[in-house]
Design an enzyme around this catalytic site. Structure first.
Site, PDB file in Angstrom:
ATOM      1  N   ASN A 158       0.832  -1.207   0.000  1.00  0.00           N
ATOM      2  CA  ASN A 158       0.000   0.000   0.000  1.00  0.00           C
ATOM      3  C   ASN A 158       0.862   1.252   0.000  1.00  0.00           C
ATOM      4  O   ASN A 158       1.926   1.298   0.630  1.00  0.00           O
ATOM      5  CB  ASN A 158      -1.056   0.000   1.116  1.00  0.00           C
ATOM      6  CG  ASN A 158      -0.511  -0.297   2.496  1.00  0.00           C
ATOM      7  OD1 ASN A 158       0.502  -0.973   2.648  1.00  0.00           O
ATOM      8  ND2 ASN A 158      -1.187   0.202   3.512  1.00  0.00           N
TER       9      ASN A 158
ATOM     10  N   GLU B 122      -2.946  -4.642  -3.163  1.00  0.00           N
ATOM     11  CA  GLU B 122      -3.404  -5.573  -4.205  1.00  0.00           C
ATOM     12  C   GLU B 122      -3.451  -4.881  -5.559  1.00  0.00           C
ATOM     13  O   GLU B 122      -3.046  -5.438  -6.576  1.00  0.00           O
ATOM     14  CB  GLU B 122      -4.813  -6.104  -3.880  1.00  0.00           C
ATOM     15  CG  GLU B 122      -4.895  -6.909  -2.607  1.00  0.00           C
ATOM     16  CD  GLU B 122      -5.189  -6.070  -1.366  1.00  0.00           C
ATOM     17  OE1 GLU B 122      -4.690  -4.939  -1.257  1.00  0.00           O
ATOM     18  OE2 GLU B 122      -5.916  -6.573  -0.493  1.00  0.00           O
TER      19      GLU B 122
ATOM     20  N   CYS C  46      -4.238   0.645  -2.442  1.00  0.00           N
ATOM     21  CA  CYS C  46      -4.043  -0.625  -1.737  1.00  0.00           C
ATOM     22  C   CYS C  46      -2.948  -1.467  -2.400  1.00  0.00           C
ATOM     23  O   CYS C  46      -2.723  -1.376  -3.621  1.00  0.00           O
ATOM     24  CB  CYS C  46      -5.317  -1.461  -1.781  1.00  0.00           C
ATOM     25  SG  CYS C  46      -6.680  -0.800  -0.832  1.00  0.00           S
TER      26      CYS C  46
HETATM   27  N1  THU Z   1      -5.326  -1.617   2.418  1.00  0.00           N
HETATM   28  C1  THU Z   1      -4.743  -2.407   1.461  1.00  0.00           C
HETATM   29  O1  THU Z   1      -3.613  -2.167   1.042  1.00  0.00           O
HETATM   30  N2  THU Z   1      -5.460  -3.441   0.984  1.00  0.00           N
HETATM   31  C2  THU Z   1      -6.723  -3.763   1.384  1.00  0.00           C
HETATM   32  O2  THU Z   1      -7.354  -4.616   0.778  1.00  0.00           O
HETATM   33  C3  THU Z   1      -7.304  -3.100   2.552  1.00  0.00           C
HETATM   34  C4  THU Z   1      -6.653  -1.842   2.961  1.00  0.00           C
HETATM   35  C5  THU Z   1      -4.573  -0.465   2.916  1.00  0.00           C
HETATM   36  C6  THU Z   1      -5.150   0.857   2.538  1.00  0.00           C
HETATM   37  C7  THU Z   1      -4.614   1.759   3.605  1.00  0.00           C
HETATM   38  O3  THU Z   1      -3.312   2.190   3.216  1.00  0.00           O
HETATM   39  C8  THU Z   1      -4.457   0.853   4.813  1.00  0.00           C
HETATM   40  O4  THU Z   1      -4.534  -0.478   4.321  1.00  0.00           O
HETATM   41  C9  THU Z   1      -5.534   1.051   5.871  1.00  0.00           C
HETATM   42  O5  THU Z   1      -6.792   0.939   5.314  1.00  0.00           O
END
Ligand code: THU
Length: 163
Positions: free
Chosen positions: A62, A75, A73
């Protein structure tokens, strides 16, 4: 009127060794990627690692931003990197995990709704399911064979055919 039901299937294990060897390696790569995340605002460092049909592994994590919604995110960072560099290659599996300072995340971290929608898009594009494996810092590991288990009745390109 007919009442219908959708069943989702997933597997759960305590042991990474129960995964296919390729997938347990993928989870390790996701963990390494999580440690490199740029998450100064949440401290919730997510890592994703995906394997292409040719065996190449592509990772993402992220990337946060002071203007919160401008971040992305793990993914989607991984999937977009994979698709931009290898547009025709099938994605076989994606593993997702997390790293925090307290190491207290004991339940599996699933992809958010927006990332599920993106996984659905690439499954649709490649006409092949993507296995999704997700874990916390400790505890259970969950595996699903395709996005349908996490996003039933997904909106896709077929829904756009309105003319
Ligand atoms: N986040 C991800 O990278 N993937 C997800 O599927 C859920 C949330 C990240 C976004 C943000 O930087 C942190 O987690 C908190 O939500």
């Amino acid at each position: 009127m007919i009442k219908k039901e959708i069943t989702i299937r997933y597997t759960e294990t305590d042991q990474a060794a129960d995964l296919e060897p390729n997938d347990s390696l993928l989870l390790e790569r996701a963990k390494d990627a999580a440690e490199q995340a740029y998450a100064p605002y949440s401290g919730f460092r997510v890592g994703a690692a995906l394997r292409l049909e040719n065996g190449n592994i592509i990772t993402g994590n992220n990337q946060e931003n002071a203007a919160y919604p401008s971040g992305l995110c793990a993914e989607r960072v991984a999937i977009f990197a994979a698709s931009s560099a290898n547009p025709g290659k099938v994605i076989e599996s994606i593993a997702i995990t997390i790293s925090t300072d307290g190491h207290h995340v004991t339940s599996p971290v699933p992809p958010c709704g927006a990332c599920r929608q993106v996984i659905a898009e690439y499954e649709n594009k490649q006409q092949k399911r993507i296995r999704i494996i997700f874990a916390g810092e400790t505890g259970k590991i969950i595996q699903v064979d395709g996005i349908e288990s996490l996003l039933p009745m997904a909106f896709n390109s077929k829904n756009l055919q309105h003319r």
